[in-house]
Design an enzyme around this catalytic site. Structure first.
Site, PDB file in Angstrom:
ATOM      1  CG  ASP A 115      -2.129  -0.921   1.006  1.00 49.52           C
ATOM      2  OD1 ASP A 115      -2.731  -0.879  -0.090  1.00 49.52           O
ATOM      3  OD2 ASP A 115      -2.454  -1.681   1.930  1.00 49.52           O
ATOM      4  CG  ASP A 175      -7.905  -3.161  -2.842  1.00 49.71           C
ATOM      5  OD1 ASP A 175      -8.365  -4.171  -3.423  1.00 49.71           O
ATOM      6  OD2 ASP A 175      -8.386  -2.725  -1.784  1.00 49.71           O
TER       7      ASP A 175
END
Length: 393
Positions: A115, A175
């Site tokens: 991330d 994602d």
């Protein structure tokens, strides 16, 4: 004569509808400034008690929730402040953006997460664009190096999660498309094409393995790292079911491939973005206001939660995609409708929800976590959509 009058009335109706769906960006940012001042007061109060908590994430069960820099959402708050500075040019927001961006800096060395695009590129990338601070560029390059360590040459993708090894071996979530921008930027800064090549490999393999024939996306693809392109299983973690279309996942996919086309001009990425946009916009399940339910296949629809974060991400992506696609007018109109809905029916009143901007997002419904709440990434992409609508991207 009668036909001319009818035609004129139709044109006037279309114009009035279009005007009704245009968001007053100046008014929206003015409200966002006031609300964010409330949020900052709550952040500073919370940090006096727990200094290691750096960013506001959500409000759940009436409780204000902060996170430390290792949380995947840690960079969105500082990035929002950069957007407020970008719009207002007010030095107050510049100083605050710098202050809270600094708190995430150490995560540039974090190799335990995929991330880093969210955590590092959102605040530092926006900060660099607005200040040309070479220190920010250095952080972005180091973060790209850290992210690259998660790339597996055999499977051709970047690993998302290290947890739940009993469920999967090499999980990649949709994602992860959002983190590729960090790699593209690192190649621009350094001239090192390895970052670019990793991003391309990941995007190409995601097209091959993550999507169904209707361009809806699986959430998690578990790769077999002993054989190129081999997939062990296709499952979900945050969606309703393995074969369902989790709303925020579709938004991540749309945004990710739109960005990939911008960075590479590869036609396959534009085609993919168009296909995903068609899936989202042609859905008969999404309510008229354009804000989707948390999963397109939840059998409880319409008696289930919406996801304003998915709507904000989608609107922002559509504004950009409108500039590349032959379907530009359709995409801009859809983005205008979503943004108008968010700005009128999903914004918190001043002082409400501790200062977060939007309400009615869904984080992780299967885990009974963050259901029908404000959440920081919804606010970030909402501000980005406002900026993009103003700039006629």
């Amino acid at each position: 004569m009668k036909q001319k009058i009818q035609l004129l009335l139709m044109i006037m109706l279309c114009v009035s509808i279009a005007q009704a769906q245009k968001t007053n960006v100046k008014k929206a940012f003015a409200s966002a400034e006031i609300q964010t001042e409330v949020l900052i007061k709550n952040v500073d109060s919370a940090r006096k008690i727990k200094p290691n908590l750096v960013s506001p994430r959500t409000v759940e069960n009436g409780q204000f929730k902060m996170v430390n820099s290792r949380d995947w959402t840690s960079g969105f708050f500082a990035a929002e402040l950069w957007y407020l500075y970008q719009y207002t040019k007010d030095e107050k927001w510049l100083n605050l953006a710098k202050k809270y961006t600094e708190d995430i800096k150490k995560e540039q060395f974090n190799k335990g997460t995929h991330d880093l695009g969210f955590m590092i590129y959102c605040p530092f990338g926006n900060g660099y664009k607005l200040t040309n601070d070479t220190a920010y560029r250095g952080v972005i390059i180091q973060a790209a190096k850290s992210l690259s360590t998660r790339f597996n040459q055999t499977s051709g993708v970047i690993k998302s999660w290290d947890h739940n090894g009993d469920k999967w071996k090499f999980p990649v979530i949709i994602d992860n498309m959002m983190n590729l921008e960090l790699l593209f930027e690192a190649t621009k800064f350094t001239g090192d094409s390895s970052f670019y090549k990793i991003a391309i490999s990941h995007a190409d393999n995601t097209i091959k393995n993550h999507f169904r024939n209707d361009f809806s996306s699986y959430h998690v693809i578990d790769y077999d790292t002993t054989q190129y392109g081999k997939v062990r299983q296709k499952v979900t973690a945050q969606g309703y079911a393995n074969e369902s279309a989790w709303a925020r996942g579709q938004a991540w996919a749309l945004y990710g491939y739109t960005m990939c086309f911008r960075e590479t001009k590869k036609q396959s990425y534009l085609n993919q973005a168009d296909g995903i946009a068609t899936f989202i916009l042609d859905s008969k399940i999404t309510p008229k206001d354009g804000v989707p339910y948390w999963d397109y296949n939840d059998p409880l629809i319409p008696n289930t939660s919406r996801d304003a974060s998915a709507a904000a991400i989608t609107a922002s992506a559509l504004y950009e995609l409108a500039g590349y696609s032959a379907n530009g007018k359709k995409y801009r109109a859809a983005a205008d409708k979503i943004l108008s809905s968010l700005s009128s029916a999903y914004v918190n009143k001043i002082g409400e929800n501790y200062g977060f901007l939007l309400k009615h997002s869904t984080g992780h419904r299967p885990a009974k976590s963050e259901i029908d709440v404000p959440i920081n990434y919804a606010d970030y992409y909402y501000l980005e959509a406002l900026l993009r609508s103003k700039n006629n991207m």
